[in-house]
Scaffold this motif. Sequence first.
Motif, PDB file in Angstrom:
ATOM      1  N   ALA A 155      -7.202  -6.440  -3.455  1.00  0.00           N
ATOM      2  CA  ALA A 155      -8.054  -5.625  -4.344  1.00  0.00           C
ATOM      3  C   ALA A 155      -8.414  -4.290  -3.691  1.00  0.00           C
ATOM      4  O   ALA A 155      -8.747  -3.320  -4.385  1.00  0.00           O
ATOM      5  CB  ALA A 155      -9.315  -6.406  -4.711  1.00  0.00           C
ATOM      6  N   ASP A 156      -8.333  -4.215  -2.366  1.00  0.00           N
ATOM      7  CA  ASP A 156      -8.620  -2.955  -1.670  1.00  0.00           C
ATOM      8  C   ASP A 156      -7.490  -1.941  -1.803  1.00  0.00           C
ATOM      9  O   ASP A 156      -7.638  -0.794  -1.393  1.00  0.00           O
ATOM     10  CB  ASP A 156      -8.862  -3.218  -0.168  1.00  0.00           C
ATOM     11  CG  ASP A 156     -10.205  -3.876   0.082  1.00  0.00           C
ATOM     12  OD1 ASP A 156     -11.066  -3.816  -0.824  1.00  0.00           O
ATOM     13  OD2 ASP A 156     -10.387  -4.465   1.158  1.00  0.00           O
ATOM     14  N   ILE A 157      -6.355  -2.355  -2.323  1.00  0.00           N
ATOM     15  CA  ILE A 157      -5.227  -1.416  -2.516  1.00  0.00           C
ATOM     16  C   ILE A 157      -5.396  -0.801  -3.905  1.00  0.00           C
ATOM     17  O   ILE A 157      -5.242  -1.485  -4.924  1.00  0.00           O
ATOM     18  CB  ILE A 157      -3.871  -2.152  -2.382  1.00  0.00           C
ATOM     19  CG1 ILE A 157      -3.766  -2.774  -0.981  1.00  0.00           C
ATOM     20  CG2 ILE A 157      -2.712  -1.195  -2.645  1.00  0.00           C
ATOM     21  CD1 ILE A 157      -2.521  -3.639  -0.755  1.00  0.00           C
ATOM     22  N   PRO A 158      -5.728   0.494  -3.970  1.00  0.00           N
ATOM     23  CA  PRO A 158      -6.205   1.055  -5.247  1.00  0.00           C
ATOM     24  C   PRO A 158      -5.207   0.983  -6.391  1.00  0.00           C
ATOM     25  O   PRO A 158      -5.608   0.825  -7.544  1.00  0.00           O
ATOM     26  CB  PRO A 158      -6.517   2.524  -4.898  1.00  0.00           C
ATOM     27  CG  PRO A 158      -6.538   2.605  -3.409  1.00  0.00           C
ATOM     28  CD  PRO A 158      -5.771   1.445  -2.878  1.00  0.00           C
ATOM     29  N   ARG A 176      -9.804 -14.391   0.700  1.00  0.00           N
ATOM     30  CA  ARG A 176      -9.679 -13.274   1.658  1.00  0.00           C
ATOM     31  C   ARG A 176      -8.444 -12.428   1.326  1.00  0.00           C
ATOM     32  O   ARG A 176      -8.496 -11.203   1.334  1.00  0.00           O
ATOM     33  CB  ARG A 176      -9.594 -13.861   3.079  1.00  0.00           C
ATOM     34  CG  ARG A 176      -9.414 -12.848   4.164  1.00  0.00           C
ATOM     35  CD  ARG A 176     -10.710 -12.086   4.456  1.00  0.00           C
ATOM     36  NE  ARG A 176     -10.412 -10.911   5.267  1.00  0.00           N
ATOM     37  CZ  ARG A 176     -10.569  -9.652   4.862  1.00  0.00           C
ATOM     38  NH1 ARG A 176     -11.053  -9.395   3.665  1.00  0.00           N
ATOM     39  NH2 ARG A 176     -10.273  -8.650   5.657  1.00  0.00           N
ATOM     40  N   GLU A 234      -9.115 -10.394  -1.753  1.00  0.00           N
ATOM     41  CA  GLU A 234      -9.975  -9.235  -1.426  1.00  0.00           C
ATOM     42  C   GLU A 234      -9.171  -8.104  -0.813  1.00  0.00           C
ATOM     43  O   GLU A 234      -9.341  -6.938  -1.170  1.00  0.00           O
ATOM     44  CB  GLU A 234     -11.018  -9.653  -0.379  1.00  0.00           C
ATOM     45  CG  GLU A 234     -12.306 -10.202  -0.940  1.00  0.00           C
ATOM     46  CD  GLU A 234     -13.169 -10.756   0.201  1.00  0.00           C
ATOM     47  OE1 GLU A 234     -13.932 -11.659  -0.094  1.00  0.00           O
ATOM     48  OE2 GLU A 234     -13.035 -10.300   1.373  1.00  0.00           O
ATOM     49  N   ARG A 235      -8.274  -8.444   0.099  1.00  0.00           N
ATOM     50  CA  ARG A 235      -7.478  -7.402   0.758  1.00  0.00           C
ATOM     51  C   ARG A 235      -6.547  -6.729  -0.255  1.00  0.00           C
ATOM     52  O   ARG A 235      -6.328  -5.527  -0.198  1.00  0.00           O
ATOM     53  CB  ARG A 235      -6.676  -8.004   1.918  1.00  0.00           C
ATOM     54  CG  ARG A 235      -7.567  -8.480   3.059  1.00  0.00           C
ATOM     55  CD  ARG A 235      -6.758  -8.940   4.246  1.00  0.00           C
ATOM     56  NE  ARG A 235      -6.059  -7.843   4.903  1.00  0.00           N
ATOM     57  CZ  ARG A 235      -5.132  -8.001   5.856  1.00  0.00           C
ATOM     58  NH1 ARG A 235      -4.804  -9.218   6.252  1.00  0.00           N
ATOM     59  NH2 ARG A 235      -4.533  -6.954   6.402  1.00  0.00           N
ATOM     60  N   GLY A 273     -13.900 -10.186  -8.619  1.00  0.00           N
ATOM     61  CA  GLY A 273     -12.942  -9.258  -8.012  1.00  0.00           C
ATOM     62  C   GLY A 273     -12.495  -8.214  -9.013  1.00  0.00           C
ATOM     63  O   GLY A 273     -12.662  -8.359 -10.221  1.00  0.00           O
ATOM     64  N   ARG A 274     -11.883  -7.145  -8.473  1.00  0.00           N
ATOM     65  CA  ARG A 274     -11.488  -6.007  -9.309  1.00  0.00           C
ATOM     66  C   ARG A 274     -10.212  -6.283 -10.104  1.00  0.00           C
ATOM     67  O   ARG A 274     -10.044  -5.777 -11.216  1.00  0.00           O
ATOM     68  CB  ARG A 274     -11.274  -4.796  -8.379  1.00  0.00           C
ATOM     69  CG  ARG A 274     -10.861  -3.522  -9.078  1.00  0.00           C
ATOM     70  CD  ARG A 274     -10.572  -2.415  -8.083  1.00  0.00           C
ATOM     71  NE  ARG A 274      -9.409  -2.651  -7.259  1.00  0.00           N
ATOM     72  CZ  ARG A 274      -8.138  -2.455  -7.630  1.00  0.00           C
ATOM     73  NH1 ARG A 274      -7.882  -2.034  -8.849  1.00  0.00           N
ATOM     74  NH2 ARG A 274      -7.132  -2.684  -6.797  1.00  0.00           N
ATOM     75  N   ALA A 316       0.839  -1.212   0.000  1.00  0.00           N
ATOM     76  CA  ALA A 316       0.000   0.000   0.000  1.00  0.00           C
ATOM     77  C   ALA A 316       0.868   1.253   0.000  1.00  0.00           C
ATOM     78  O   ALA A 316       0.471   2.294  -0.553  1.00  0.00           O
ATOM     79  CB  ALA A 316      -0.930  -0.019   1.212  1.00  0.00           C
TER      80      ALA A 316
END
Length: 347
Positions: A188-191, A182, A185-186, A221-222, A157
């Motif tokens: 994918a939360d890092i832009p 999981r 997902e974590r 997912g992204r 991050a």
Amino acid sequence: MITREPRGTQPPAPRPTPAWQQALASAIRDPEILLRRLGLAPDAVPGMQEADRLFRTRVPESYLARMQPGDPRDPLLLQALPRGEETHEQPGFVSDPVGDHDALAAPGLVHKYHGRVLLLTTGACAIHCRYCFRREFDYADHSPARDDWDAALAYIAGHQEIREVILSGGDPLALGDHRLARLAERLADIPHLQRLRIHTRLPVILPERVDAALLGWLGQGRLQHIMVLHANHPREFAAPADQALRRLAAAGVTLLNQAVLLAGINDDADTLAELQETGFHLGVLPYYLHQLDRTRGTAHFEVSAHRARALYRELHARLPGYLVPRLAREIPGEPGKTLLAPFPARE
Ligand code: SF4
């Protein structure tokens, strides 16, 4: 008297063990049994037991089924069978030939190259490849405690230039889908992340691994999902691996293959050409053909750079360009893999 717990407080029912984990648990772990199952004499390989003590044998049944019974030179068997040569010291063959220890940026996180990092998710694999460059890697000392990715994720991050995270190991698909989903997902939360790459041999070695649970999280997912497989011989793509790869391709996962050039296993142009053709038929594009990493105990697998380039030229003459993998070697401290071809050879 039976005391009932109030509704909603019962512990969740344990998840059933997936078929692939049962197949992994029943993998062959004794080289004598492996030889017997192929109709070969259990004492035919000098030094086998000593080599097995250094790096334990592991071969799943579905991989064994693709070996040729009665053939001691079977190219799949040779990748997995311990041999006395592994106990011989050879100059230049060391425990960490690619410099992973020196590139650890956080527990379990290797940052060598611009824009991408490697997460060492587990030390477990479905097979123990005798030429493995991480066969001596100390996972216990250099990995985070179970599922404690906080330091690695904080590092990612904090580095805006990182676009891609590579899950490696061991084999990341040796972890269960709940944990992998999981982690995905974590990430994918890092832009600033765009891609999640998975380096794995499991769909080839243990095709049962490609089940609905895996396809479920891979298909969403992204992040773009890329899977870099590892197959060295065209017979590794035979059933049931072929169906597993078709399912991954149908789920929209980009599939690439990296192979290691291995003496006595794939160091001939016919085998290498068939590997690329067979893979492509299943939706897998060639990526790298690696020169062996000079890991202690693996010298008997090495193919000379001169021979490697000759094989590359032959592949280039036979195959369309998109089916020719890049011939490369990993040199510690370099900003990327060192390509031995297609650059003109100066020998
Ligand atoms: S699957 Fe990969 S990491 Fe595991 S033993 Fe084989 S080469 Fe090494």
